[in-house]
Design an enzyme around this catalytic site. Structure first.
Site, PDB file in Angstrom:
ATOM      1  N   HIS A  92       5.660   6.426  -2.529  1.00 22.10           N
ATOM      2  CA  HIS A  92       6.969   6.976  -2.885  1.00 22.10           C
ATOM      3  C   HIS A  92       6.805   8.448  -3.230  1.00 22.10           C
ATOM      4  CE1 HIS A  92       7.602   2.692  -4.676  1.00 22.10           C
ATOM      5  NE2 HIS A  92       7.765   2.678  -3.376  1.00 22.10           N
ATOM      6  N   ARG A 132      12.916  -4.482   5.938  1.00 21.93           N
ATOM      7  CA  ARG A 132      13.337  -4.317   4.542  1.00 21.93           C
ATOM      8  C   ARG A 132      14.836  -4.501   4.289  1.00 21.93           C
ATOM      9  NH1 ARG A 132      11.609  -2.560  -0.377  1.00 21.93           N
ATOM     10  NH2 ARG A 132      13.212  -1.028  -0.734  1.00 21.93           N
ATOM     11  N   CYS A 189       0.822  -1.212   0.000  1.00 21.52           N
ATOM     12  CA  CYS A 189       0.000   0.000   0.000  1.00 21.52           C
ATOM     13  C   CYS A 189       0.860   1.267   0.000  1.00 21.52           C
ATOM     14  CB  CYS A 189      -0.922   0.000   1.207  1.00 21.52           C
ATOM     15  SG  CYS A 189      -0.039   0.154   2.773  1.00 21.52           S
ATOM     16  N   ALA A 206       3.172   1.708   2.916  1.00 19.65           N
ATOM     17  CA  ALA A 206       4.365   0.864   2.768  1.00 19.65           C
ATOM     18  C   ALA A 206       5.390   1.531   1.866  1.00 19.65           C
ATOM     19  CB  ALA A 206       3.989  -0.508   2.221  1.00 19.65           C
TER      20      ALA A 206
END
Lengths: 545, 458
Positions: A198, A99, A65, A68
């Site tokens: 992003h 990550r 999503c 994230a």
């Protein structure tokens, strides 16, 4: 369900039909546009691919999503900013150290990455609003840690109940005076994938942080590295090489990054973009506002690394730098060539599939090529059309309702800080010599004709693809790993690399060759069947003498 | 090198900021529980990130494929409601994946906008999206209430609600194991077989999340409790709910709606809790306990007596889920160890009370906190260290900084294997817990002892 038998000589069109056969008609129609056979049509251009569109409800997607993408991917690797997730505990918990972004804080450096900060919203916060709790949480974080920056991330319910996180942050920033506090409206439901996150992250970093540090940093050839997240130490290896060449990397967005790096990014003379998807617009904004040109680079693959270094050398045009880069390449390549010579007999002719993020499904093809391996099928989890078809399609991209929800910031030349690094004549001269600024040709150009490019691959199609084309290795993420491996095909994670890394640069390339050699040649894949399963028929009776 | 270098010794009260939680959110528990139904595809009703995060974490813990679908909300669904998304999802799931059951859980998003699962299920059924013989179940799991444990409990309750009130008793006993590993569920079934009691275990992830590698992938492996068994759970002669937090709601529902009497027990970790489990099991079923069970028990007692000198007085910090912590603390105390710091992120005053009761009068002070976090626990440790840490993988940062051995136990374990295969429940599980604890403590002794006291025989 699927049995892994290899169908040889399967036509791409048949594969596509097989992938779609089981879907309800509406789903099949949509997926048909997202599955593209990479070959020229009558108009001599491969067909368009549908990308960056909504995930189909009920179809087991690989996507995550917006939160994230924002907190996990972009801001996660920044070590000295306190990242507070405003929401119930889950979102903060799942994005806590998962990550494999590595960081090097140095002996006295601040590093908050091992910490998970959350407002842990409870039902009364949902009912009465969470702004007070957020304000208190920011205060507590400040009192405890006195960081340079505090960032706040909105989760789904925050957007619904209408907490004004930006106002809270403005208030706290003003109150503290020595701590930059800003927020991200990155609720999970915005946009159609991580890509929206992003965008939201990058915009805010650009607006609230870049340009703060006015002091000119030292360094002869100063660059920014955009879209590199230091998974498994990739950024360390790239920095090692850059340093060896005498190139100063002012700021990496955002692997192994720090507050101060972002704050001085406007002093760079060139922006080098690794992951086109996650950050190409920041490169554009840096150019518009500060006059920093940008180029696409790729440090995945030894040849690509050499090519990218030469491209940087050519930009600065200083023979001293160009010579040094050649020296470094000459020093580094023998070890790479030795490693290739070692693995090639075992990897050549083998096949791979890659369904990863926004650029990795493209970049890693260089490494596979170096090992003599062919990519049968590839695609992105959250790309837009330009990542497949090249930047020239950007003007033709349709803006739908979901994209419209993501803020586009208008940037102008900064009245004080704008300074074109090259004159139009210099740029023109470089371009006439074949130099490509802000150019990216996309994934499709590198894929062979007749290969299959799939956007937003899902679990069902992944399993079918493996069944039909049985690759020697499949690359995707953790969610896909074990279903693929149950089919008897090794799976390499390319989001967070499982274990291992770095895979960037020269040393990383060697690591990757060895890793893939290990995976495709591991004996374990020959143990699937017990002897009595291989030969189930009893043809004779064993008689004890 | 200090990893958690910003954690100060001085404890300052925090009212709003959670740091390093000892819990996560409801839906992941619901997803795990749903995987314990045969032929079930869990479905997350909300935006797709939740489902991705839950699948990733469960995958990393179990090292197995975790299939689950999502309603993939975008902004539109968040404003206008998620009915269209869920109905479409139900249709797509039954068409493409062909599960027997879809187990839907909500997220904080769909809960906040007020989606009513029951009404959406009706709509899906009436519009023909649910094929004949297939089942939909649903559980509300708002992430801003309780924790992952609550979500597990809510989904287990939804499973119990399939039970039909049967007039004729089946002679079987329902056992609700709570959030334990697939191997623990298998061990509970093995113990029941040993005692000679026919049980229905739900959820049951054994056979689902501990599958073999064969070259063939099946989305729905053979394991799991079937819908038919769940329906018949209403005819059982009794229910054993292992764990107040994870299992009691479902058991009480069966008791009140289907007149299946229930006993709420602790999870059978350690000697005493296992004793009670076996004892209640034989009482409910009216069977004698065979010698083989007493034999296993005796082995555990034997190992405790053999190694007591290395356990006695050892200080332990432990964090995790309430049901697990209660039994584990009782076990530690029974070994004459001292669980001095006990933290769960899951809320519940009863938890603190219970832990205090277990530790009361044992010669040490226990600091216990529900709704606590690992940051606080680390601060306690900094002020007065411990000999052993017991908890999930996130404790490895504290373990390294403070140089304290860590026994990985609980959820999630992201960096070690074994928890899927070797049970820690029951007498056998007790042996394994002891073996692991002793290994850590004695490795430490072997590392730290000076030359003159370094000895071969321990």
């Amino acid at each position: 369900m699927a049995k892994t038998k290899k169908l040889v000589q399967m036509e791409a069109a048949d594969v596509k039909d097989e992938l779609l056969a089981k879907y309800p008609p509406k789903v099949a129609r949509k997926r048909a546009k997202q599955i593209m056979i990479n070959e020229a049509t009558e108009s001599e251009a491969p067909p368009e691919i549908l990308a960056n569109v909504r995930t189909i409800p009920g179809i087991i997607t690989m996507r995550g999503c917006t939160y994230a993408g924002c907190k996990g991917v972009i801001m996660g690797p920044t070590r000295d900013i306190v990242n507070i997730t405003h929401g119930p505990i889950g979102c903060g918990f799942y994005s806590w150290l998962t990550r494999r972004n590595q960081t090097e804080p140095g002996p006295d450096g601040d590093n908050y990455m091992p910490y998970c900060f959350s407002t842990d919203m409870q039902d009364q916060d949902i009912i009465f609003g969470g702004e007070k709790k957020l304000e208190a949480a920011i205060q507590e974080a400040y009192d405890l840690l006195h960081p340079k920056g505090i960032c706040v991330f909105a989760t789904c319910p925050v957007g619904l109940i209408g907490d004004d996180i930006h106002a809270v942050c403005r208030k706290m920033k003003e109150k503290f005076g020595d701590c930059n506090v800003f927020a991200f409206s990155c609720e999970g439901y915005k946009g159609v994938s991580q890509s929206a996150g992003h965008h939201i992250a990058n915009n805010q970093v650009f607006s609230h942080l870049v340009g703060e540090d006015k002091e000119q940093p030292e360094g002869e050839y100063k660059i920014n590295l955009l879209g590199e997240y230091n998974i498994g130490g990739d950024g360390f290896e790239i920095d090692r090489i850059l340093k060896k060449c005498g190139i100063t990397n002012l700021a990496t967005f955002s692997g192994n990054s720090s507050y101060d790096q972002f704050a001085r990014a406007q002093h760079a003379d060139l922006s080098c973009v690794m992951c086109h998807r996650s950050i190409n617009y920041v490169a554009d904004m840096l150019e518009t506002k500060y006059g920093i040109p940008w180029i696409k680079v790729n440090f995945i693959g030894a040849k690509s690394t050499a090519k990218s270094l030469r491209k940087i050398g050519e930009y600065f045009g200083d023979p001293k730098l160009i010579d040094r880069i050649e020296e470094v390449i000459a020093e580094e390549m023998p070890a790479v060539e030795e490693a290739i010579a070692d693995v090639l007999p075992r990897t050549e002719g083998k096949t791979a599939m890659m369904f990863v993020g926004g650029s990795r499904a493209h970049h890693y093809q260089d490494l596979f090529e170096e090992m003599g391996m062919k990519t049968l099928s590839a695609g992105y989890e959250f790309a837009h059309r330009d990542d497949y078809e090249g930047r020239h399609v950007i003007p033709n991209l349709t803006v739908d309702a979901d994209s419209r929800n993501i803020e586009e910031i208008e940037v102008e030349a900064d009245p004080e800080l704008y300074e074109p690094r090259k004159t139009p004549d210099e740029i023109k001269k470089l371009e006439e010599a074949g130099y490509e600024f802000k150019h990216y040709e996309g994934l499709n150009a590198q894929m062979d004709k007749g290969t299959i490019v799939i956007d937003d691959l899902n679990q069902y199609e992944a399993e079918k693809l493996v069944e039909l084309l049985k690759p020697d290795v499949f690359c995707a993420g953790i969610k896909e790993k074990y279903s693929i491996q149950k089919c008897g095909v090794p799976m390499k994670q390319l989001h967070s690399y499982d274990s291992g890394g770095p895979y960037a640069g020269f040393k990383g390339a060697v690591n990757f060759y060895n890793e893939i050699d290990r995976l495709v040649n591991s004996k374990v894949w020959s143990y699937m069947k017990a002897p009595w399963q291989e030969n189930p028929e009893l043809t004779a009776t064993f008689v004890w003498e | 090198m200090v990893l958690l270098r910003h954690t100060p010794e001085e404890v300052a009260e925090r009212k709003a900021l959670m740091i390093n939680p000892a819990k996560t959110c409801q839906p992941i528990g619901a997803m795990y529980a749903a995987l314990g139904i045969h032929g079930c595809l869990p479905h997350s009703h909300g935006s797709q990130g939740c489902c991705a995060y839950h699948r990733s974490t469960l995958t990393r813990h179990y090292k197995e494929p975790i299939s689950a679908a999502t309603s993939s909300f975008t902004e539109g669904a968040s404003v206008f409601g998620g009915q269209a998304n869920l109905v479409q999802a139900i249709n797509n799931i039954f068409t493409v994946y062909e599960p027997e059951v879809i187990a839907v859980h909500t997220t904080c998003l769909s809960e906040t906008i007020g989606d009513d699962l029951k009404q959406i299920f009706d709509k899906a059924t009436k519009s023909g999206k649910v094929p004949e013989g297939k089942t939909l179940i649903g559980a509300p799991t708002p992430s801003y209430v309780g924790s992952h444990v609550t979500g597990f409990s809510n989904m287990v309750k939804a499973m119990a609600q399939l039970a039909e009130h049967g007039k004729k008793k089946s002679g079987k006993v329902n056992v609700i194991p709570g959030w334990v590993e697939p191997c623990d569920m298998a061990e509970i079934k093995r113990m029941a077989v040993l005692v000679g009691v026919d049980i229905t275990l739900f959820p049951d992830t054994s056979g689902v999340l501990d599958g073999p590698l064969t070259g063939e992938y099946t989305m729905f492996p053979k394991g799991g409790v079937t819908i038919d068994e769940l329906k018949k759970a209403g005819s059982a002669i009794g229910t054993l709910a292992l764990g107040e937090w994870c299992s009691a709601d479902a058991a009480r529902w069966l008791d009140s709606k289907c007149k299946v009497p229930c006993s709420i027990l602790d999870m059978p970790f350690g000697l005493a809790a296992t004793d009670r489990f076996i004892d209640v099991l034989r009482t409910v079923a009216g069977v004698p306990v065979p010698e083989s069970v007493a034999f296993e028990r005796g082995q555990l007692v034997d190992m405790i007596s053999d190694m007591h000198q290395y356990l006695y007085g050892k200080r332990v910090a432990i964090w995790g889920d309430p049901d697990q912590l209660i039994s584990m603390c009782e076990f530690l105390v029974s070994l004459d160890m001292q669980p001095v710091y006990v933290v769960t992120g899951t809320p519940g005053k009863k938890f603190e009370k219970r832990i205090k009761e277990i530790c009361d009068g044992k010669g040490f002070d226990v600091k216990v906190k529900a709704k606590g976090d690992m940051f606080l626990m680390h601060q306690w440790i900094k002020n007065d260290p411990v000999d052993l840490l017991i908890g999930n993988t996130y404790g490895k940062y504290i373990a390294r900084d403070e140089d304290i051995p860590l026994l990985r136990w609980g959820f999630p374990i992201l960096d070690r294997q074994g928890h899927q295969y070797f049970p820690t429940v029951g007498y056998k599980g007790g042996l394994r817990l002891l073996e692991k604890m002793l290994g850590l403590l004695l490795d430490r002794k072997d590392r730290d002892d000076p030359e003159r006291t370094f000895e071969l025989v321990l």
